[in-house]
Design a protein around this motif. Structure first.
Motif, mmCIF file in Angstrom:
data_model
loop_
_atom_site.group_PDB
_atom_site.id
_atom_site.type_symbol
_atom_site.label_atom_id
_atom_site.label_comp_id
_atom_site.label_asym_id
_atom_site.label_seq_id
_atom_site.Cartn_x
_atom_site.Cartn_y
_atom_site.Cartn_z
ATOM 1 N N GLU A 1 28.763 42.121 43.639
ATOM 2 C CA GLU A 1 29.826 42.772 44.194
ATOM 3 C C GLU A 1 31.114 42.669 43.985
ATOM 4 N N ASN A 2 31.330 43.628 43.325
ATOM 5 C CA ASN A 2 32.792 44.295 43.429
ATOM 6 C C ASN A 2 33.082 43.180 43.055
ATOM 7 N N GLY B 1 36.017 39.816 44.090
ATOM 8 C CA GLY B 1 34.794 40.226 44.448
ATOM 9 C C GLY B 1 33.513 38.945 43.984
ATOM 10 N N ASN C 1 28.851 46.390 40.380
ATOM 11 C CA ASN C 1 27.933 46.155 41.484
ATOM 12 C C ASN C 1 26.609 46.115 41.065
ATOM 13 N N ASP D 1 35.296 45.352 38.950
ATOM 14 C CA ASP D 1 34.711 46.645 40.003
ATOM 15 C C ASP D 1 32.816 46.457 39.734
#
Length: 590
Positions: A352-353, A404, A369, A367
């Protein structure tokens, strides 16, 4: 190849912080340590007794012709010498024993600490330097206990005791005896300063030599492939020349100092003989007193000569201690504060991120994902440096993400106990590392819960059983350092067996078939399909033909996800993946 040279300076022996830290390792053996202090005191007291009793024997018995009394004093003198010899033996053995058990404890603590260090630390630290810390620097600490602090204290106490006895016997003759003492103190101080610099040079030279040898022996294939033998040989000669110069400089200082000290001592003894003989002629000084003072001077000058050497030994011990404690106290470890220890996991992975940089803000992942569900196979593709290997390193927590979260079955991997997390993940790398041991050990890594039958069953699964059985000794065959006696394909097959026998729920394959021939690759691909069945799998591959059946293909470019989908859907997009596919088809056609 460039190698940063290490330069260190000697420390201060009154560095109480370092001494306190060292004492923590002495604590388990403090009973024996206090016994060592007692023996040191005993030696300081026993040392002046021999000249004193010789003086008594000459003046009170020999001069008066009393044979019975002389025999008794000789018996007493022999008994004291035997006692001193026994105490000296106990002192030498105990100081050496304490030094060895303490450095054993420190070396074990340091190695255990290194086992927990994050990979970033090893990326930035020459291995040869770590070897120096774990071997040479720790070995120096043994001298601190055998020839350092306790010996210096013993020498100082011996000097005080000898001076007290000399002043008690004849204060005038004592003052004459000490006339040359300022010269010895000055020469000792100069020697101490010079040898301190020389010792620093020696320690730096040893560390640089270790680092150079480790790096260049490990990378010998690169040296030979690019015909750099002559150049690296010249560099080695230069480093070795520095090593030789440092040692010769220290030898030079020793060769100058000790003869000078002997000359000063000889002058002192000459003054004592001259003044004492005059006193004997005038009947102011007894012959026994004169003889004992000559012996006292020899005993007195010896500790002063040794203190300079031991002082520098102690200084270098403090330097080594500082470097060792700096490494022990480094915060380069992966935090292991998680308490979650599941026996089994499903293997759902969710990034996640995720942002990650090896150095400061130079992000290699930006980033990120994506999700890998239980039983799915996800392939990561992209050019070299796109961030594929970084992702798998982060999932195993070899490095920490900057931003993240990475979750397995909905739980952040930071909440997992580290060894538990890695137990559920099997990794097969492109560059297979094998230890200088048997095939059986390299597969099980010493795990007693994995039987030979399980190993051979896994070997049969990936097609490694045949070549293992043909080797002398089979599973007991010694592969030598880094598996030098095996082919690249055989090493790769062993790494597959190693991953299978640990039965992980998550399988990660990092370019696992890039180093094998086509025939072996086809064999491994069949084994991979069996191995992946029911498991979550992440595959990194340059050969796109090996990942066409993947449930999801993620295309990375400069640390970002550019495309995601199946083989067919990505080809239909006509983007990054299509270009990669076309380039590979062209290279295969050529």
């Amino acid at each position: 190849m460039s190698l940063e040279k290490e330069n260190v300076k000697s420390g201060d022996i009154i560095d109480t912080t370092v001494l306190k830290k060292l004492y923590q390792f002495v604590k388990p053996y403090q009973g024996k340590f206090y016994l060592l202090i007692f023996l040191t005191l005993a030696l300081a007291i026993l040392a002046p007794t021999r000249p004193y009793f010789i003086q008594v024997a000459i003046d009170d018995y020999v001069a008066l012709g009393e044979r019975p009394g002389l025999v008794q004093i000789i018996y007493l003198l022999v008994g004291l010498m035997v006692l001193q010899a026994f105490v000296q033996f106990a002192h030498t053995y105990l100081s050496g024993w304490i030094g060895q058990v303490i450095i054993k404890d420190i070396r074990i603590r340091l190695y255990r600490h290194l086992l927990k260090m994050r990979l970033k630390f090893f990326d930035n630290t020459p291995i040869g330097r770590l070897v120096t810390r774990n071997v040479s620097d720790i070995e120096t600490l043994a001298d601190v206990f055998s020839e350092g602090l306790a010996a210096i204290i013993g020498d100082l106490l011996q000097l005080v005791t000898i001076l007290a006895v000399m002043f008690y016997i004849d204060w005038k003759l004592t003052l004459v005896s000490l006339c040359t003492l300022p010269l010895l103190i000055i020469s000792t101080y100069i020697f101490k300063e010079k040898i301190k610099v020389a010792f620093n040079d020696v320690r730096n030279a040893v560390s640089n030599l270790n680092s150079f040898l480790q790096e260049h022996i490990t990378g010998m294939n690169i040296v030979q492939i690019f015909n750099r033998e002559k150049r690296e040989y010249e560099k080695f000669k230069e480093i070795n020349r520095d090593h030789r110069k440092a040692h010769i400089k220290s030898v030079l200082y020793y060769s100058i100092y000790f003869p000078v000290a002997e000359i000063i001592q000889a002058i002192g003894i000459g003054l004592v003989v001259w003044y004492g003989a005059t006193g004997v002629f005038d009947l102011d000084i007894k012959v026994g007193v004169l003889i004992s003072f000559i012996m006292y001077l020899q005993l007195f000058f010896r500790p002063i000569r040794m203190i300079a050497d031991r002082y520098n030994t102690l200084q270098m011990g403090v330097v080594s201690s500082s470097r060792i404690f700096k490494l022990l106290e480094s915060d380069e470890q992966i935090p292991n504060e998680g308490t979650f220890k599941p026996e089994k996991i499903k293997g759902n992975i969710h990034l996640e991120n995720v942002w990650f940089a090896y150095n400061d803000e130079e992000y290699v992942l930006r980033d990120i994902n994506f999700e890998v569900k239980h039983g799915e196979t996800v392939a990561l593709v992209g050019a070299t440096g796109a961030g594929k290997s970084s992702i798998i390193n982060l999932i195993s927590r070899f490095y920490e993400i900057n931003k993240g979260a990475i979750k397995i079955d909905g739980t952040d991997i930071k909440e997992f106990e580290l060894s538990t997390l890695r137990k559920h993940i099997g990794v097969v790398l492109q560059d297979v590392f094998l230890f200088s041991d048997t095939i059986y050990y390299n597969i099980t890594l010493g795990n007693p819960n994995i039987s030979r039958e399980e190993v051979m069953q896994a070997a049969k699964l990936v097609g490694a059983k045949k070549f293992i059985e043909k080797l002398p000794g089979g599973l007991d065959y010694d592969v030598k350092e880094r598996g030098a006696t095996l082919s690249v394909g055989q090493r790769q097959l062993i790494s597959f067996v190693r991953a299978i026998v640990y039965n992980p729920e998550i399988i990660i394959l990092d370019e696992a078939t890039s180093s094998v021939d086509t025939e072996t690759e086809e064999l491994i691909q069949k084994a991979i399909e069996k191995m992946m069945k029911g498991r979550t799998s992440i595959v990194i591959a340059h050969r796109l033909s090996t990942i066409q059946k993947a449930d999801k293909i993620i295309v990375l470019h400069q640390g970002e996800i550019k495309e995601m989908g199946t083989h067919e859907s990505l080809l239909a997009l006509g983007g990054y993946y299509t270009n990669l596919h076309k380039m590979q088809m062209k290279s295969m056609a050529i």
